[in-house]
Design a protein around this motif. Structure first.
Motif, short mmCIF file in Angstrom:
data_model
loop_
_atom_site.label_atom_id
_atom_site.label_comp_id
_atom_site.label_asym_id
_atom_site.label_seq_id
_atom_site.Cartn_x
_atom_site.Cartn_y
_atom_site.Cartn_z
N TYR A 176 8.85 -16.99 31.12
CA TYR A 176 9.58 -17.41 29.92
C TYR A 176 9.01 -18.76 29.45
CZ TYR A 176 13.26 -13.95 30.96
OH TYR A 176 13.95 -12.80 31.19
N PRO A 177 9.12 -19.06 28.16
CA PRO A 177 8.56 -20.32 27.66
C PRO A 177 9.10 -21.56 28.36
CG PRO A 177 9.08 -18.87 25.82
CD PRO A 177 9.61 -18.20 27.06
N HIS A 178 10.40 -21.56 28.69
CA HIS A 178 10.99 -22.76 29.28
C HIS A 178 10.59 -22.97 30.74
CE1 HIS A 178 13.93 -19.48 30.01
NE2 HIS A 178 14.06 -20.06 31.20
N VAL A 179 9.93 -22.00 31.34
CA VAL A 179 9.53 -22.15 32.74
C VAL A 179 8.53 -23.29 32.92
CG1 VAL A 179 8.33 -21.01 34.65
CG2 VAL A 179 10.06 -19.77 33.37
N SER A 180 7.77 -23.58 31.88
CA SER A 180 6.80 -24.68 31.97
C SER A 180 7.49 -26.02 32.25
CB SER A 180 5.98 -24.78 30.69
OG SER A 180 6.83 -25.00 29.57
N ASN A 181 8.78 -26.12 31.91
CA ASN A 181 9.53 -27.36 32.16
C ASN A 181 9.87 -27.53 33.64
OD1 ASN A 181 9.59 -28.01 29.39
ND2 ASN A 181 11.37 -26.69 29.07
N ILE A 182 9.63 -26.49 34.42
CA ILE A 182 9.88 -26.58 35.86
C ILE A 182 8.71 -27.27 36.58
CG2 ILE A 182 10.12 -25.17 37.96
CD1 ILE A 182 11.73 -23.18 36.34
N ILE A 183 7.52 -27.15 36.02
CA ILE A 183 6.33 -27.70 36.67
C ILE A 183 6.44 -29.20 36.96
CG2 ILE A 183 3.82 -27.91 36.55
CD1 ILE A 183 4.92 -25.02 36.78
N PRO A 184 6.94 -30.03 36.01
CA PRO A 184 7.08 -31.46 36.34
C PRO A 184 7.99 -31.71 37.54
CG PRO A 184 7.24 -31.13 33.97
CD PRO A 184 7.24 -29.77 34.59
N LEU A 185 8.98 -30.86 37.75
CA LEU A 185 9.86 -31.03 38.90
C LEU A 185 9.09 -30.81 40.20
CD1 LEU A 185 13.05 -29.15 37.61
CD2 LEU A 185 12.63 -31.62 37.67
N MET A 186 8.09 -29.93 40.15
CA MET A 186 7.24 -29.73 41.32
C MET A 186 6.37 -30.96 41.57
SD MET A 186 6.09 -25.75 40.79
CE MET A 186 7.29 -24.42 40.90
N ALA A 187 5.89 -31.55 40.47
CA ALA A 187 5.08 -32.77 40.60
C ALA A 187 5.88 -33.92 41.18
CB ALA A 187 4.51 -33.15 39.23
N GLU A 188 7.20 -33.91 40.94
CA GLU A 188 8.07 -34.96 41.45
C GLU A 188 8.62 -34.63 42.84
OE1 GLU A 188 11.15 -35.39 38.56
OE2 GLU A 188 9.74 -35.71 36.90
N ASN A 189 8.14 -33.54 43.43
CA ASN A 189 8.59 -33.09 44.75
C ASN A 189 10.08 -32.71 44.79
OD1 ASN A 189 6.06 -33.39 46.04
ND2 ASN A 189 6.41 -35.61 46.22
N LYS A 190 10.62 -32.33 43.65
CA LYS A 190 11.99 -31.82 43.60
C LYS A 190 12.02 -30.34 43.98
CE LYS A 190 13.82 -35.63 41.97
NZ LYS A 190 14.78 -36.44 42.77
N LEU A 191 10.94 -29.63 43.69
CA LEU A 191 10.78 -28.21 44.03
C LEU A 191 9.48 -28.04 44.78
CD1 LEU A 191 11.57 -26.54 40.57
CD2 LEU A 191 13.21 -27.04 42.39
N LEU A 192 9.39 -27.03 45.61
CA LEU A 192 8.11 -26.72 46.26
C LEU A 192 7.11 -26.24 45.19
CD1 LEU A 192 9.19 -24.82 49.49
CD2 LEU A 192 8.30 -27.15 49.31
N PRO A 193 5.86 -26.65 45.29
CA PRO A 193 4.83 -26.21 44.33
C PRO A 193 4.42 -24.77 44.62
CG PRO A 193 3.83 -27.58 46.00
CD PRO A 193 5.32 -27.60 46.27
N TYR A 194 5.33 -23.88 44.36
CA TYR A 194 5.18 -22.47 44.76
C TYR A 194 5.84 -21.61 43.70
CZ TYR A 194 6.38 -18.20 47.40
OH TYR A 194 6.55 -16.91 47.82
N LEU A 195 5.15 -20.55 43.28
CA LEU A 195 5.75 -19.58 42.37
C LEU A 195 5.49 -18.18 42.92
CD1 LEU A 195 4.81 -21.00 38.84
CD2 LEU A 195 7.08 -20.88 39.85
N ASP A 196 6.57 -17.50 43.24
CA ASP A 196 6.47 -16.14 43.73
C ASP A 196 6.64 -15.24 42.49
OD1 ASP A 196 7.41 -14.34 46.50
OD2 ASP A 196 7.71 -13.50 44.52
N ILE A 197 5.50 -14.75 41.97
CA ILE A 197 5.52 -14.04 40.69
C ILE A 197 5.24 -12.55 40.90
CG2 ILE A 197 4.58 -13.96 38.35
CD1 ILE A 197 3.55 -16.81 38.78
N PRO A 198 6.14 -11.67 40.46
CA PRO A 198 5.89 -10.24 40.57
C PRO A 198 4.96 -9.75 39.44
CG PRO A 198 8.23 -10.74 40.15
CD PRO A 198 7.44 -11.94 39.87
N PHE A 199 3.80 -9.30 39.79
CA PHE A 199 2.88 -8.73 38.80
C PHE A 199 3.02 -7.21 38.79
CE2 PHE A 199 0.75 -12.75 39.75
CZ PHE A 199 0.48 -13.21 38.46
N GLN A 200 3.24 -6.63 37.63
CA GLN A 200 3.41 -5.18 37.53
C GLN A 200 2.19 -4.60 36.80
OE1 GLN A 200 5.74 -4.11 39.21
NE2 GLN A 200 7.30 -5.70 39.31
#
Length: 266
Positions: free
Chosen positions: A242-266
């Motif tokens: 989704y477009p707003h998912v890009s706003n999650i990346i800075p949280l990973m840079a700040e160590n608020k979230l693990l720098p990990y994305l489990d993405i289901p590819f179909q």
């Protein structure tokens, strides 16, 4: 849904022992059943359904082979035991499950936990008074102490041709953000060091909720910010672009979230 395994639990009516440890210890390979029951109601697990007093079959209807395995498990349980409860995804498939209606004790869909447990108590009562609330506030953890699954929503609004999830789980139903945070805090207080955030469509969290005065609270990004303040590892599963998912990346840079994305590819 990250797995296609069918597991079934066997129940044995408890007998007295020196340790008096006849508790109901249920194993279900299902993330949605992690809070299945408390161990306070006097039932215990049995590894062999032939010697059990009751069989609970937790089904999957995700693909044809899973349906077939579920049906075979139900049939063998009926033949070798006779007292069977059907629950899980296949319980919602009325056409497939109809032939078992008159043969089993009850049929329920995914997450209909109390319906299963009420049937168990009705058939083999262990309490003088009916139990109205089977689950303790913390539920039962089936994972090791250091990590826990945290479900934030159920269902999906998409109608992808390759996926049956909306038929099984229904449309997106986001959990209340305050309840999610309360559960997360409780898990952390009880020793969880890593929270695995799960749903069928994690990125869509909140879009089904009515706008409130603080409409940002219906957003996955804000939920991630709140979770990031708990000072434990936060790992997101099943994130779609989704477009707003890009706003999650800075949280990973700040160590608020693990720098990990489990993405289901179909």
């Amino acid at each position: 849904k990250p797995y296609l395994l069918i597991n079934h639990a066997y129940f044995s009516y408890p007998s007295l022992s020196k340790t008096n440890s006849s508790k109901w210890r249920l194993y279900l390979d299902s993330l949605s059943e992690e809070k299945f029951l408390s161990e306070q109601h006097g039932y215990k697990i049995n590894k062999d359904h032939r010697n059990a007093d009751l069989v609970i079959v937790n089904t999957c209807g995700f693909i044809d082979s899973a349906k077939e395995e579920s049906i075979n498990t139900i049939s063998s349980s009926l033949n070798e035991n006779g007292k069977v409860i059907i629950t899980g995804c296949l319980g919602k498939d009325k056409k497939t499950i109809k032939k078992f209606e008159d043969k089993v004790l009850s049929i329920s869909g995914p997450s209909e936990i109390n319906k299963v447990l009420r049937t168990v108590q009705k058939v083999f009562p262990q309490q003088k008074k009916p139990i109205r609330n089977f689950l303790s506030p913390t539920g039962i953890k089936l994972t090791p102490k250091h990590y826990s699954y945290l479900k934030i929503s159920e269902g999906c609004n998409h109608t992808c041709k390759f996926c049956i999830i909306p038929n099984l789980r229904g449309k997106l139903k986001s959990n209340n953000i305050d309840k999610i945070m309360n559960e997360a805090k409780l898990l952390v207080e009880n020793g969880t060091k890593e929270l695995l955030i799960i749903s069928q469509d994690t990125s869509a969290f909140g879009i089904d909720l009515k706008l409130t005065k603080n409409k940002d609270k219906t957003n996955i990004v804000v939920l991630c910010k709140l979770l990031g303040e708990l000072d434990v590892w936060i790992r997101l599963h099943y994130v779609y672009p989704y477009p707003h998912v890009s706003n999650i990346i800075p949280l990973m840079a700040e160590n608020k979230l693990l720098p990990y994305l489990d993405i289901p590819f179909q």
